[in-house]
Structures are given as structure tokens and as C-alpha cells.
Design an enzyme around this catalytic site. Sequence first.
Site: not given
Ligand SMILES: Cc1cn([C@H]2C[C@H](O)[C@@H](COP(=O)(O)O)O2)c(=O)[nH]c1=O
Length: 234
Positions: A86-87
Site C-alpha cells: 500500500d501507499e
Molecule cells: C496528493 C498527495 C498526497 N500525499 C499523501 C497524503 C496521504 O497521506 C497519502 C495518500 O493516502 P490515501 O490512502 O490514498 O488517502 O499521500 C502526499 O504526500 N502528497 C501529495 O501530493
Amino acid sequence: MAELVFFSGTMDCGKSTLALQMEHNHRARGRRGLVFTKHDRAGEAVLSSRLGLAHDALEVADDLDFWELVVTQATGGRVVDYLIGDEAQFYTPEQIEQLARLVDEMDVDVYAFGITADFRTQLFPGSRRLIELADRIQVLQVEALCWCGRRATHNARVVDGHMVVEGEQVVVGDVTGVPTAAVEYEVLCRRHYMRRMTSQAARAQAVSPEVLPFDLDLCPLPGPPAPPVGMMEP
Ligand SMILES: Cc1cn([C@H]2C[C@H](O)[C@@H](COP(=O)(O)O)O2)c(=O)[nH]c1=O
Ligand SMILES: Nc1ncnc2c1ncn2[C@@H]1O[C@H](COP(=O)(O)OP(=O)(O)O)[C@@H](O)[C@H]1O
């Protein structure tokens, strides 16, 4: 034959939920897998979904080598049939290449979950490599929606109530829907992303005096058009 599949979508479209469901389904059929995540909002070494489910996971540090890890497991007699990641947008391109190698040379199924683009609409390096290498890219069926009701396609970052398009690529956060001083995110359709029109900005505009109806006493509406010259009114 093993596959590298990239499950992608905007924030809040159900990726982590699907990751947990896939882990459950594969494990229920006796397959042996490993679960990974990086910078989950719920903390380190946990894969969490907004639906309330969570699962222990291995935290992916930048120096983690997926290939080494799985080969070490296999030589120790611990079979690995699949990996859930994930992520995955936060993984390095080299780590994505290690995942592809595990598919091709160790016959390990790899299911990676993540957002493709950041708050500036630029691809994350990990997502870019996944798009380049995946056998399949599966866009999630559950659509997150923009405040206008259209399908959300973009992740906007909101700081102090305002959408921003500059800043660090990685800032962990959530789509709370409650404007706070901290960084938060909002998913938008492209039209409203381009206009930087978050739900808060749309609400503010709706009550702005600039768009209130005209005061008819001060600015009367034009009357009916005058009859053409030469024609008499009845
Ligand atoms: C757009 C965007 C997102 N993030 C980070 C914010 C959240 O912690 C995750 C995405 O998690 P999800 O489970 O898909 O909601 O990514 C980021 O660091 N930078 C960005 O531009
Ligand atoms: N209270 C709720 N009731 C039903 N579904 C919810 C609720 N809260 C969140 N969800 C669902 O969970 C989805 C977010 O799941 P999650 O796996 O955390 O998303 P992602 O990993 O893509 O950011 C939302 O799109 C919504 O469908």
C-alpha cells in the site's frame, strides 16, 4: 503466471480497503503473503482503511530491498506467494523494479496500491515506475466524488483553508472535509482543480456579495424590446 498489478485512484477511493480485502482473500485460500506500507496515516507499520479495518504491515524504508527480503525468506524455507504493497507511490523506482523482478524470476504476485499524481498533478516517482512496468493498471471502481458531483480525478492540497500548488511532494494527511490550519487534502474533478475551486472556496463564492442578485431598484432590468420602427402598438 504471476503479475505486477497497480491498483490506482485518487485519495479516498478505497485502495487500502481493497488491499485488506485482497490480503484476506488470498490468505483465506492458504496462500502466503507479506503486507507492506509506507507513511500510512495511522502510523508506522500498519495498513489502515477509512472503513476502520487495519492490518500489521512491514514499513518500507528507502533502503529496503524487496528482492533481498523475499529471497532471504525463500532460502529460509518461508514461501512467499504474493506481496501486498500500500501507499506504493512513496516507494522508490528501484523498489518498483525489485517488485517486477520478483514477479518475473520468483513467480510472486505483486499487488501495489497507490495514488498516481501529487497535489501538483505530477506523477510520484514510484507510481511513474509502476505505470511503466505493471502488467496491469486497475483503476478502482469506487469513484471518489468532487463537491460538484463529478468524478474526482485530482488530489488537491489545502493549507490554512487555501488550495496550494507548490510545496514538498510528500506530506502525509487526510481528506477530512473540515478546514483546519494543518495540511489536508480534497479530491476534485479536473475542472475545479484547474480553477482551484475547493468546496470551501465554492461555498465562499456562493455567499459573496459579488454574485448576489442585483438590487433591482438600483439596477432595473431592461424593459421589453421597442416595437420595430413604423409599427403601431395596439
Ligand atoms: C496528493 C498527495 C498526497 N500525499 C499523501 C497524503 C496521504 O497521506 C497519502 C495518500 O493516502 P490515501 O490512502 O490514498 O488517502 O499521500 C502526499 O504526500 N502528497 C501529495 O501530493
Ligand atoms: N462511514 C463510512 N461508511 C461507508 N463507507 C465509508 C465510510 N467512510 C469511508 N468510507 C469508504 O471508504 C473509502 C475510503 O477507503 P480507503 O481504503 O481508506 O481509501 P484510500 O486508501 O483509497 O484512500 C471511501 O471512498 C468510502 O467509500
